[in-house]
Write an enzyme that holds these catalytic residues in place. Structure first.
Site, PDB file in Angstrom:
ATOM      1  N   GLU A   1       0.807  -1.222   0.000  1.00 30.89           N
ATOM      2  CA  GLU A   1       0.000   0.000   0.000  1.00 30.89           C
ATOM      3  C   GLU A   1       0.839   1.270   0.000  1.00 30.89           C
ATOM      4  O   GLU A   1       0.340   2.357   0.266  1.00 30.89           O
ATOM      5  CB  GLU A   1      -0.964  -0.023   1.186  1.00 30.89           C
ATOM      6  CG  GLU A   1      -1.935  -1.192   1.085  1.00 30.89           C
ATOM      7  CD  GLU A   1      -2.934  -1.254   2.221  1.00 30.89           C
ATOM      8  OE1 GLU A   1      -2.861  -0.389   3.121  1.00 30.89           O
ATOM      9  OE2 GLU A   1      -3.784  -2.157   2.204  1.00 30.89           O
TER      10      GLU A   1
ATOM     11  N   LYS B   1     -15.594  -1.660   2.262  1.00 28.21           N
ATOM     12  CA  LYS B   1     -14.844  -2.081   1.075  1.00 28.21           C
ATOM     13  C   LYS B   1     -15.837  -2.641   0.061  1.00 28.21           C
ATOM     14  O   LYS B   1     -16.499  -3.640   0.342  1.00 28.21           O
ATOM     15  CB  LYS B   1     -13.815  -3.155   1.439  1.00 28.21           C
ATOM     16  CG  LYS B   1     -12.714  -2.681   2.375  1.00 28.21           C
ATOM     17  CD  LYS B   1     -11.827  -3.851   2.783  1.00 28.21           C
ATOM     18  CE  LYS B   1     -10.638  -3.386   3.608  1.00 28.21           C
ATOM     19  NZ  LYS B   1      -9.837  -4.533   4.115  1.00 28.21           N
TER      20      LYS B   1
END
Length: 425
Positions: free
Chosen positions: A204, A336
């Site tokens: 990330e 999500k």
């Protein structure tokens, strides 16, 4: 004029070099929408299921089967339907799948179509996606949770926790918040390098140094915030994603990096101490996904002064969230889109949270693409918080850049959530 006339699915690559699904939707008036589907590394057991090919191609991770579903069964089911009827289209896909976890058609196939339909309908309406989905009141720019040190499943180092984040709560705009984050990120890089640590980045975009424990990571971040000219806790707060399910074994939390084992109560007390010693305002997945008793203990211990976010616990699922609300577990949900698999269900989860007084955090996955849909959804839902990685890697910065554009477009209407996003501060 907004009838769906064409749907094209294809296999593309995500930020980890793994295949994922991309979908194009074309409407009768020529309007077009494209969406790419993200994928997680640490996945909850209760998430909607991706359809993968298996076999030797792409080491089993190919998505040709999901693409075939998009171009075949899904096209046949919704061709000719009105793209502006998102709820009906999503429900048609859910019914067509017929399973509890979207395992027949694949959540990656369903989600790609669901998001692409919304984008095409937005274009047909002449509206940006955030305005089309959120209506006239969509105007809140979220506080970013910037993941600047990675551990756990997102990095190859001894740190057991998955993410150490900074939140620019004292900024006055998303543009300023991104600057705060960038300055701390680069300061941290120099400090790590000066201390002899590697400055490679994880999935990330955060650094993945070989630090011995959470405290060492937090100390580096605190020093970097101060060195960059900011006040910890006032300008920039801290957040953790423990991803505790990943190291929950036989009823205990096994810290392999520290060579320590903690039972659920000890785990909760350890997190409480960290939140007391550092300006930590949010902790995600501090307990394992099915350790409801541990979650309850943690919530009773610090839930009145720290945001406790359920990711693997709730998996963007309104039914699991309602269970948590009923039991008084956690006080926030991570959202999500690919955990639940459709836009309508994602929006339902946010609405369920807000009605119960829980906060909601819009989130990326560790396997991302250049698709910036979640930036629009964060503004559309006025959720006030977004998790979309570090200040490196274009798959992460694409979302920050989209938020900057949205803020500019909103002009004086735009409001940066700041400290108010976390109701407990």
């Amino acid at each position: 004029m907004t009838a769906i006339i064409d749907i094209v699915g294809r296999e593309i690559l995500d930020s980890r070099g793994n295949p994922t699904v991309e979908v194009d939707v074309v409407l009768e008036d020529g309007s077009f929408g494209r969406a790419a589907v993200p994928s997680g590394a640490s996945t909850g057991a209760h998430e909607a299921v991706e359809l993968r090919d298996g076999g030797s191609r792409y080491l089993g991770k190919g998505v040709e089967k999901a693409v075939e579903v998009v171009n075949g069964k899904i096209f046949d089911a919704i061709a000719g339907m009105d793209a502006e009827n998102q709820l009906l289209i999503d429900q048609t896909l859910i019914d067509l799948d017929g399973s509890a976890n979207k395992g027949n058609l694949g959540a990656n196939a369903i989600l790609g179509v669901s998001l692409a339909v919304a984008k095409a309908a937005a274009q047909a309406s002449g509206l940006p996606l955030y305005r089309y989905v959120g209506g006239t009141n969509a105007h809140v720019l979220p506080v970013p949770m910037m993941n600047i040190i990675n551990g756990g499943a997102h990095a190859d180092n001894p740190i057991d926790f998955q993410e150490f984040m900074i939140l620019p709560v004292g900024a006055t705009s998303i543009r300023e918040a991104v600057r705060y984050g960038s300055e701390v990120f680069h300061t941290l890089k120099k400090r790590l390098k000066d201390a002899g640590h590697n400055t490679n980045v994880g999935d990330e975009g955060g650094f993945a140094p070989n630090l011995k424990n959470a405290q060492a990571a937090l100390d580096f971040i605190m020093e970097s915030i101060e060195k960059a000219g900011f006040k910890p806790g006032e300008d920039i707060a801290l957040g953790l994603d423990c991803a505790a399910t990943e190291f929950f074994k036989d009823g205990n939390y096994v810290y392999e990096g520290e060579r320590k084992t903690r039972d659920p109560k000890a785990q909760a007390k350890y997190l409480a101490k960290l939140a007391s010693d550092y300006p930590i305002v949010t902790i995600e997945d501090g307990m394992a996904e099915d350790d409801w008793e541990g979650w309850k203990y943690l919530t009773d211990l610090i839930g009145n002064k720290c945001q406790l976010v359920g990711d693997d616990l709730f998996v963007t699922n309104s039914a699991r969230l309602r269970d948590g609300i009923r039991l008084g577990v956690a006080n926030s949900i991570l959202v999500k889109v690919n955990q639940i698999g459709s836009l309508s269900e994602t929006l339902d989860a946010v609405e369920t949270a807000h009605k119960a007084g829980y906060t909601a955090v819009m989130s990326h996955r560790s396997g991302e693409t250049e698709d910036s849909t979640i930036a629009d959804l964060a503004v559309a839902t006025n959720c006030g918080q977004i998790k979309t990685g570090s200040l490196a890697r274009s798959d992460r910065t694409a979302k920050y850049n989209q938020l900057i554009r949205i803020e500019e477009e909103l002009g004086k209407q735009a409001r940066y959530a700041g400290r108010s996003a976390l109701k407990l501060l």
